[in-house]
Each structure stands twice: as structure tokens, then as C-alpha cells.
Design an enzyme around this catalytic site. Structure first.
Site, PDB file in Angstrom:
ATOM      1  N   GLN A 504       9.881  13.310  25.923  1.00  0.00           N
ATOM      2  CA  GLN A 504       9.814  11.427  26.252  1.00  0.00           C
ATOM      3  C   GLN A 504      10.094  10.953  24.797  1.00  0.00           C
ATOM      4  OE1 GLN A 504       6.182   9.353  26.893  1.00  0.00           O
ATOM      5  NE2 GLN A 504       6.852   8.977  28.979  1.00  0.00           N
ATOM      6  N   TYR A 586       5.482  -0.510  25.099  1.00  0.00           N
ATOM      7  CA  TYR A 586       6.108  -0.292  23.912  1.00  0.00           C
ATOM      8  C   TYR A 586       7.414  -0.813  23.747  1.00  0.00           C
ATOM      9  CZ  TYR A 586       2.378   3.160  24.125  1.00  0.00           C
ATOM     10  OH  TYR A 586       1.198   4.061  24.117  1.00  0.00           O
TER      11      TYR A 586
END
Length: 769
Positions: A504, A586
């Protein structure tokens, strides 16, 4: 005690009878006539009936002779009838239930005041020791005491009407009608030998488009009878002061105020699709009576003739009443909250039924039966193994001696075929040094790869030093980091063959430069901070977090290059799948949410603009990621905050990524703004994955408090997810998947035990007590 009961519905009457049996003087105020009632039939569970039997055998015996019982649920999908058995229902007419309770109350000396509005609750509180407010969903007691009870009333998105048919259905029947105006649904069940309750429900916009907003009771009943004429065998429907309404979910921060207590719909409601409000009210009455009996016994025992307080009191003291009401609420609130969570899931399912009608018939039926998450795959298999096996076969479960559980069916994404549907979710370990994964990561990921999951995901791997969340985060911005990751990938591929390892990639954005989780979640570093960047100059926690710098055009170009370079390194490491992290507030998530993106250039404003940079990054990564390896994207489907990303926008976000080549969407929620208010609960995020999958037809990974293999099987078989990612269960048990196989007696290719572990593939016997 002198007890006043406001409201003569089943809950109020049953509370009155139970309290009168304890010797209290009880009066009931009911503004309607004795024969007045709304609705038709009442469904009670065996659990509720057991409580009634323990509390009052007279009422239980009277009810026992009235019930209509049945076991089957019938689901009609596009003209096809499917039946599932073993469910067990009991129902009777609401009017007959009231008659039984009237007779019981009268026999116990309860004073019943019909056609008499109750005095104000506070006035009754001055002349009575206890006031039970059982005055329904529109409770005047609750509204007048709103400052103390702090009620929340939420309306659903559907309109529904209670009607009746003069014949008995043979089972609980659900049927859909796909009309020119939209989907309408029928819920029906018998409540006597010659009568059935029939509820017709549809979305508000469907109701208006069909013109039901202009119909009176008689015309509504007539039109509904025509729409569902086949189910009704051409017979008419009738009303009983029936009106189209929207379901109101009632919650209260407090259930009592002084000696006034809320009971039944006045305190809480749960959507009719999972059961009866009467059931909850009767269970409230049982709990209230038990709490008062316990306090009465306690006070009598501590103040007897030889006790320091003198003779036993004639009634419960005010302090005792307060303790009893607190005990009543403590006993009931968890059960009610659980019921309301299930009811909310069920209500939302019917609100979104348009997205499910295209499913295969058996999957649709299974989805409907498991919609509240109370009935699961395993539970349904025990009730009706034949029906469940037929659903499994339609799903594609391979044959076997005992059948293959859905979670152990393979799934293919691009050139990668996963041997099962279990994913070890990305979990930040905060244990790297200078972005380099070490022995901890080798053991952590290696152990979980040996544990049998089809896909194991790394934590968020950062694309630059400034993109870390904490100093302990891993990265892929150097060749040294890549070498350390390759060591882990090689171990998994060599020692856990058949397990896929996914990486990821992400950037922390405004949520970076913080301490590791166990030293202070989202707390800035005490020293050694690095500058933050984000879509807009908005701190994550105002007054606590550092203010990030808004990215300019040159910054955006550099970041695209950082992501692409990290993807090249990931490919060289041999990772099987790459996921782009566009969730949880994020960097890329910060562009998507209107709460965190206040830009006025081409990357801000409408969703199309907010999507621009995340899609540019996705395209840059996809361009360098091997064509035969799948790429997924993780999104937050809701910000859990007003004005933030909502499910309809999440659909558009998922569709955009799918159009750019995403092979699956990993559907998470929240963590975008600090002031979020999530609705936590079992599998609480899965409805968002469900909605995206069934609206778009794109594969999804479901996450969020999925904790049991039964939940995984249920979600997959119902078509709510294609893969299920579990985090904390894999921290508790690295071999969660292998143990799930052992628990289900499965020994097939979807969960092979590593040769060195094969001797432990059976659960050790437990000691004898």
C-alpha cells in the site's frame, strides 16, 4: 407505591399488570377507547414469550391460545418464489392482545381510564411515586422533558403504510414490484387464521412519482392491492386509520427524570422490518418490574423489624425508585442499542433495495434474510441447510464432502488469482528505522502469510521521508528500503506459496510528523518535526497539529514522480498487488474531501476537480506498475462529518478510479477530520462497500470490525463484498484463516496448512471440568 401509567398500549398495560402483581396501586390513562388500536398484527419472539411466562403465567397462558405460528420466510424476486425454513414466528392480533391485557389489569385491580388524556407527567409525579410514560413514538412526556431526556428523532427515507388482508398468508412474505416509478416492496405475515398484516413500503421519491401523496386511505389500499395482486390472490386490502408515514427512529440520552421513566416507543424505536415495537415495549416492562422488585426486596431486607431503620417501609423509597430506574436503564440499554443497530441496517437495506434487485434470485433472498447481520450464513445453514447450500452453489462454492465455505472460494483480479477471500488489512506497525522494514516486519508479515490468508497487505508504505506519519513508518524512496522489502517478499513467496503480498503506497499529508501510536495518537513530535504539505493549509487538529503548506504546481509534479518511483521499486521487489491509499485524511484523501480541500484552482471546488490530482497519481502509478498485476485504491466512503464526503459522492469517486483502471476498491470510512462522529458497531463500514459494489458492479474489499468467519461468509454470499479485510483479528491470531478453516471442517485448497504446521491443523482437545 402509587404508580401512574401514561398510555394504554401493550407496553403500558403490561407494565401496569406486572406492577399491580407486586402490590402497587396502578392507574392507566389512555386517551383512546378500549377497542382503539393502530395496525393489525403483533409478532413476538420465543425469548419474549419466555420472559412473559416467568413473570406472569396467566398472561402467558392467555396468549398461548391465540398465536398463529409458522417457520417459513418466502421471498419473491422477479416472479420467482424462494422459501427458507426454520425461522419460527408467533403472531396475534393487536386488538386481541389489548383485550387480554385489559382483562389481566382489571383482575389485578388496575384502574383503567379510557378516553381520558393523562395529566402532565410532572403533575402526576407530584401525586405518584412512579410515572411510567408509555405514550408512544410521539410521546408528549418526552417532548415536554426534552431538555433532560435529550431525544434524537431521525426519519427514514421510505414511506410505508399498514394495511390488512382478510386471509392468512402461509409464511412471512417479502415481495418486490419493479414499477415504472421505482421499486416497491411488500412485507406480509398472518396474525390469525383468516387475517394478515400487509405493509407496503417504497422510497419517498417513488411514493411521490407514483402519486400516492395524493391518495386517501381507501385509494391507497386499492392501488396497493392491484400492484401486489398476485401475492394477494386478487383480494382487497383494508386500512385502519392507515396513513403513509416515514419511520421515526427515536433515541434518548436519558430514559428517566426524577420518578418519571420512559418505556417502549417513548424511549426508543426500531424499524418494523426486524420485529415488533411491541416486543421491545413488553421487554421494557419486564425489566422495569424486575428492577423495582429487586429494590423492594432490598429495602425490605435492610429495614426489617429488627433492623436499625425500624419497621419495613410500606413502599419503595424515592431513593429506591431512583436506583430501580437506573438499574432498568442499565439492563435494557445494551439490548435496545443492539436491536437498534440491527434495525438501522435492515431499514437501510430496504431503502437501498433498488441496488439489489439485479442480483441472482437466491443471492437476493440470502441478502434479504441476512440484512440486519443478526441472521448469518452459519445461523441460516442451521435453520435451512438445503436453502443455504443452493445459495452457495449459485455463488460458485466448489463441491466437497461438506461443501466449501464461501470464504475459501478463489477470486481473480487481473492476472492474480487469490486462493481465498481473506485479506490481512494494512496495519501501521510504527517499527521501522529510517523507513527501512526490519526483522519485526519480516516476522509480522511472514507469520500472517503463513496463517493462510489469500492476500496479506503491508502497512502504508510512504513515498518520501516527508510523507511518513511517524519516524517509525516504512518507506520505498531508497534502494536500501527496497532491498529490505524484497527480503520479505521473497520469504512470503518461498515459505508461504500461494499467499499474495500487496503493498500500500501513500503519503501522510497533513497528518504527518507525529508520535508513534502508543506514545500519543496524532500528537506532534516533541522534536525533530518535518514540514507538512496538504491540499490546503488546514491543520488536522487546530491548535495542536502543525499547519501544512498548500501544495503548488511544482509540488504536485514532484509528488507524482515520488509515487511512480516507489511503484517501480515495489514492482522490482516482487509485490503481487499495489494499493493506492486515498483514504483516512492522508495526502490524496485530503484532495478528495471538501472539508480538507479549499483550493480555488483546477484541483479544488467540484468533485471532478478534487479528483484530478488523485487520478493523476493513480495514472502515473498504473503506467509503471506491471500490466498483469492488479492495482486497487482505498477510499473513505464517508467523512462521518457534516459537509464532508457522503456515500453518493463516494460512488462517483469509486467509479472514477474504476474508469482509470482500478481492479477493486477498498472501501473504508472516516479519519479525515478530527471532529468525526462514526457509527461504530459490528461490520459498521461494510454497507458502504456493499453500496459501491452493487451500484457500480466493481469488485470491493470490505473492512471495518469484521471479526468472525461467519461474518465473512455472510458478506460474500450476500454479494456485499468480494474480499474481506481483517486487521485486529489477525493481531490476536496470526493464523486466523487456518483456524477459521479448521472450525468449519474445511481442508481444501483454499486454506492449505504449511507442511511444518500440519500437525497442528486440528484444534487441541480441551480439559474436562
Amino acid at each position: 407505591m402509587r404508580v401512574a401509567v401514561v398510555g394504554g398500549g401493550p407496553g403500558g398495560l403490561y407494565a401496569a399488570a406486572l406492577l399491580a402483581r407486586q402490590g402497587h396501586h396502578v392507574e392507566v390513562w389512555e386517551r383512546g377507547a378500549p377497542e382503539d388500536t393502530f395496525g393489525f398484527g403483533v409478532v413476538l419472539s420465543d425469548e419474549t414469550l419466555g420472559g412473559i411466562e416467568r413473570a406472569d403465567t396467566v398472561v402467558h397462558a392467555a396468549l398461548g391460545g391465540e398465536f398463529v405460528r409458522w417457520d417459513d420466510v418466502e421471498v419473491v424476486h422477479r416472479g420467482r418464489l424462494l422459501t427458507s425454513g426454520g425461522h419460527g414466528f408467533a403472531a396475534l392480533g393487536r386488538r386481541r392482545l389489548l383485550e387480554i391485557l385489559h382483562e389481566r389489569c382489571a383482575g389485578l385491580g388496575v384502574r383503567l381510564r379510557f378516553r381520558t388524556p393523562a395529566p402532565d407527567a410532572q403533575e402526576l409525579a407530584r401525586t405518584h411515586d412512579l410515572v411510567v410514560a408509555a405514550d408512544g413514538v410521539h410521546s408528549a412526556t418526552r417532548e415536554k422533558g426534552a431538555a433532560h431526556f435529550r431525544p434524537t428523532v431521525t426519519e427514514g427515507r421510505c414511506r410505508y403504510i399498514w394495511l390488512a388482508a382478510d386471509f392468512a398468508f402461509e409464511a412471512f412474505r417479502f415481495e418486490i414490484a419493479e414499477t415504472a416509478h421505482g421499486v416497491m416492496q411488500l412485507h406480509a405475515y398472518p396474525y390469525s387464521d383468516d387475517s394478515s398484516t400487509v405493509i407496503v413500503e417504497m422510497r419517498e421519491e417513488v411514493w411521490r412519482a407514483a402519486g400516492f401523496d395524493l391518495c386517501d386511505e381507501q385509494e391507497s389500499a386499492s392501488r396497493c392491492a392491484k400492484i401486489f395482486s398476485e401475492a394477494l390472490r386478487g383480494r382487497p386490502l383494508r386500512g385502519n386509520r392507515s396513513a403513509w408515514t416515514r419511520f421515526r427512529t427515536v433515541e434518548n440520552a436519558r430514559w428517566s427524570h426524577g420518578n418519571v421513566v420512559l418505556l417502549g416507543d417513548a424511549a426508543h424505536t426500531a424499524h418494523f422490518s426486524i420485529g415488533s415495537g411491541t416486543k421491545l415495549a413488553v421487554e421494557d416492562a419486564l425489566a422495569l418490574a424486575e428492577a423495582l422488585a429487586a429494590v423492594t426486596e432490598e429495602e425490605a431486607g435492610t429495614a426489617g423489624p429488627a433492623g436499625p431503620a425500624g419497621p419495613a417501609p410500606e413502599g419503595v423509597t424515592p431513593a429506591g425508585v431512583a436506583r430501580a430506574l437506573a438499574a432498568y436503564e442499565a439492563a435494557r440499554r445494551p439490548a435496545v442499542a443492539s436491536t437498534q443497530r440491527a434495525a438501522a441496517a435492515s431499514m437501510r437495506w430496504f431503502e437501498e433495495i433498488q441496488g439489489y434487485v439485479g442480483q441472482p434470485a437466491r443471492q437476493f433472498a440470502f441478502n434479504l434474510l441476512t440484512r440486519s447481520r443478526r441472521v448469518t450464513h452459519e445461523n441460516l445453514r442451521l435453520r435451512d441447510a438445503r436453502f443455504t447450500r443452493a445459495v452457495e452453489e449459485e455463488f460458485g462454492c466448489p463441491e466437497g464432502a461438506a461443501g466449501t465455505p464461501p470464504m475459501f472460494t478463489p477470486f481473480t483480479l487481473r492476472g492474480l488469482t487469490l486462493r481465498n477471500r481473506v485479506v490481512v488489512a494494512p496495519m501501521d506497525m510504527y517499527s521501522a528505522r529510517d523507513g527501512v522494514p526490519g526483522d519485526f516486519h519480516l516476522v509480522h508479515l511472514g507469520e500472517r502469510a503463513l496463517g493462510g490468508a489469500g492476500l496479506v497487505m503491508t502497512e502504508m508504505v510512504c513515498v518520501s521521508a516527508e510523507g511518513r506519519i511517524t519516524p517509525g513508518c516504512t518507506g520505498l524512496w531508497t534502494s536500501g528500503q527496497a532491498a529490505a522489502w524484497k527480503r520479505i517478499v521473497d520469504f512470503v513467496h518461498t515459505c508461504a506459496p500461494g499467499t499474495a503480498l500487496g503493498v500500500q503506497l501513500g503519503h501522510s499529508g497533513r497528518k504527518g510528523s507525529t508520535r508513534v501510536m502508543w506514545e500519543g495518537m496524532d500528537e506532534p513530535l516533541p522534536e525533530g518535526n518535518w514540514p507538512l504539505v496538504a491540499a490546503s493549509a488546514l491543520p488536522y487538529r487546530p491548535g495542536v497539529s502543525a499547519v501544512p503548506r498548500a501544495l503548488d504546481t511544482a509540488d504536485l509534479a514532484a509528488l507524482r514522480s515520488d509515487f511512480a518511483a516507489a511503484a517501480v521499486r515495489a514492482a522490482e521487489c516482487g509485490f503481487d498487488l499495489l494499493e493506492l491509499h486515498c483514504a483516512h485524511g492522508y495526502l490524496l484523501s485530503g484532495f478528495l474531501s471538501p472539508l480538507t480541500n479549499h483550493r480555488d484552482d483546477a484541483y479544488g471546488g467540484p468533485l471532478e476537480n478534487r479528483l484530478r490530482f488523485p487520478l493523476e497519481v493513480f495514472d502515473a502509478v498504473r503506467a509503471v506498475w506491471p500490466a498483469d498485476r492488479p492495482m486497487t485504491v482505498r477510499i473513505s466512503a464517508t467523512d462521518w462529518a457534516p459537509g464532508g464526503t457522503a456515500p453518493d459522492e463516494a460512488e462517483r469517486i469509486a467509479a472514477a478510479f474504476a474508469a482509470h483502471g482500478a481492479d477493486a476498491v477498498d472501501v473504508s470510512t472516516g479519519q479525515v477530520v478530527a471532529e468525526e462522529t462514526p457509527e461504530y458497531g459490528r461490520s459498521y463500514q461494510t454497507p458502504y462497500a456493499d453500496r459501491i459494489r452493487n451500484a457500480l458492479g466493481v469488485p470491493v474489499i470490505a473492512v471495518g470490525a469484521i471479526s468472525s468467519w461467519d461474518d465473512v461468509n455472510s458478506l460474500l454470499l450476500a454479494g456485499r463484498a468480494d474480499l474481506c479485510a481483517l486487521g485486529r483479528p489477525h493481531l490476536y491470531d496470526p493464523h486466523w484463516t487456518l483456524h477459521a478453516a479448521a472450525d468449519q471442517g474445511y481442508e481444501g485448497p483454499g486454506a492449505p496448512w504449511p507442511a511444518p504446521y500440519r500437525a497442528g491443523s486440528r484444534k487441541p482437545p480441551t480439559g474436562k471440568g
